[in-house]
Design a protein around this motif. Structure first.
Motif, short mmCIF file in Angstrom:
data_model
loop_
_atom_site.label_atom_id
_atom_site.label_comp_id
_atom_site.label_asym_id
_atom_site.label_seq_id
_atom_site.Cartn_x
_atom_site.Cartn_y
_atom_site.Cartn_z
N ALA A 1 0.29 -4.31 -3.13
CA ALA A 1 1.73 -4.21 -3.33
C ALA A 1 2.02 -4.09 -4.82
N ALA A 2 2.78 -3.06 -5.19
CA ALA A 2 3.24 -2.91 -6.57
C ALA A 2 4.58 -3.62 -6.66
N ILE A 3 4.64 -4.61 -7.52
CA ILE A 3 5.85 -5.43 -7.64
C ILE A 3 6.50 -5.18 -8.99
N GLY A 4 7.81 -5.02 -8.95
CA GLY A 4 8.58 -4.76 -10.17
C GLY A 4 8.99 -6.05 -10.86
N PRO A 5 9.91 -5.93 -11.82
CA PRO A 5 10.34 -7.09 -12.60
C PRO A 5 10.88 -8.20 -11.70
N PRO A 6 10.79 -9.43 -12.08
CA PRO A 6 10.43 -9.98 -13.37
C PRO A 6 8.93 -10.15 -13.62
N ASN A 7 8.06 -10.07 -12.61
CA ASN A 7 6.61 -10.20 -12.80
C ASN A 7 5.93 -8.94 -12.30
N ALA A 8 6.09 -7.85 -13.03
CA ALA A 8 5.57 -6.55 -12.60
C ALA A 8 4.05 -6.54 -12.59
N GLY A 9 3.50 -5.76 -11.64
CA GLY A 9 2.05 -5.60 -11.57
C GLY A 9 1.59 -5.26 -10.17
N LEU A 10 0.27 -5.12 -10.03
CA LEU A 10 -0.34 -4.86 -8.73
C LEU A 10 -0.86 -6.18 -8.18
N TYR A 11 -0.43 -6.53 -6.98
CA TYR A 11 -0.83 -7.76 -6.33
C TYR A 11 -1.45 -7.42 -4.98
N VAL A 12 -2.45 -8.21 -4.58
CA VAL A 12 -3.18 -7.93 -3.34
C VAL A 12 -3.01 -9.10 -2.38
N TRP A 13 -2.45 -8.80 -1.20
CA TRP A 13 -2.38 -9.78 -0.13
C TRP A 13 -3.71 -9.72 0.62
N VAL B 1 -11.65 2.03 -5.69
CA VAL B 1 -10.97 0.74 -5.61
C VAL B 1 -9.86 0.65 -6.65
N LEU B 2 -8.85 -0.13 -6.34
CA LEU B 2 -7.78 -0.44 -7.28
C LEU B 2 -7.77 -1.94 -7.51
N PRO B 3 -7.76 -2.37 -8.77
CA PRO B 3 -7.74 -3.81 -9.04
C PRO B 3 -6.33 -4.37 -8.92
N GLY B 4 -6.27 -5.63 -8.61
CA GLY B 4 -4.99 -6.33 -8.53
C GLY B 4 -5.23 -7.82 -8.65
N ILE B 5 -4.19 -8.59 -8.53
CA ILE B 5 -4.30 -10.04 -8.59
C ILE B 5 -4.06 -10.57 -7.19
N SER B 6 -4.97 -11.40 -6.72
CA SER B 6 -4.90 -11.96 -5.38
C SER B 6 -3.70 -12.89 -5.25
N ILE B 7 -3.02 -12.81 -4.11
CA ILE B 7 -1.90 -13.70 -3.83
C ILE B 7 -2.46 -14.88 -3.05
N SER B 8 -2.24 -16.10 -3.54
CA SER B 8 -2.76 -17.26 -2.83
C SER B 8 -1.74 -17.80 -1.80
N MET B 9 -0.46 -17.71 -2.09
CA MET B 9 0.57 -18.08 -1.11
C MET B 9 1.85 -17.31 -1.44
N MET B 10 2.59 -16.95 -0.39
CA MET B 10 3.80 -16.15 -0.61
C MET B 10 4.75 -16.21 0.55
N GLY B 11 5.99 -15.90 0.26
CA GLY B 11 7.02 -15.70 1.26
C GLY B 11 7.69 -14.38 0.96
N SER B 12 8.26 -13.73 1.97
CA SER B 12 8.88 -12.42 1.76
C SER B 12 10.22 -12.31 2.46
N SER B 13 10.99 -11.32 2.05
CA SER B 13 12.26 -11.04 2.71
C SER B 13 12.01 -10.13 3.90
N ARG B 14 12.98 -10.03 4.75
CA ARG B 14 12.96 -9.21 5.98
C ARG B 14 11.96 -9.70 6.95
#
Length: 108
Positions: A45-57, A95-108
């Motif tokens: 997932a590419a996430i925009g501001p405030p913490n932009a970057g590539l994150y991996v679920w 491969v594409l590098p990203g930062i692993s998500i350890s815990m999260m909640g989402s909308s919808r």
């Protein structure tokens, strides 16, 4: 000899207390611009501001309300951990590098 022993103990103690600092989780959050399923059963997932970057679920991610990221436009909020990768193509290996998500909640 006792001065040397004291020096070694102080050095080991300093190293012992400095190592766990790198293992702390960092908070992240923002709106996804795109979500891409990976061949290694992860979701990039590419996430925009405030913490932009590539994150991996990953399947090891503790996921709260509304499940893993599924589409662009979702808002995510949680904690990250170590660098991870998304296997985009198995042959040739891409491969594409990203930062692993350890815990999260989402909308919808």
């Amino acid at each position: 000899m006792s001065n040397r022993l004291v020096s070694v103990v102080v050095l080991c103690g300093a190293l012992l207390f400095s190592v766990p600092n790198s293992a702390y989780a960092a908070p992240f959050g923002g709106q996804t611009s795109f979500v891409f399923p990976c061949f290694n059963v992860a979701i990039l997932a590419a996430i925009g501001p405030p913490n932009a970057g590539l994150y991996v679920w990953t399947p090891a991610t503790r996921t709260y309300q509304n499940g893993p990221p599924t589409s662009g436009g979702q808002w995510l909020l949680g904690l990250t951990s170590v660098p991870y990768f998304c296997l985009v193509l198995p042959v040739p290996i891409y491969v594409l590098p990203g930062i692993s998500i350890s815990m999260m909640g989402s909308s919808r």
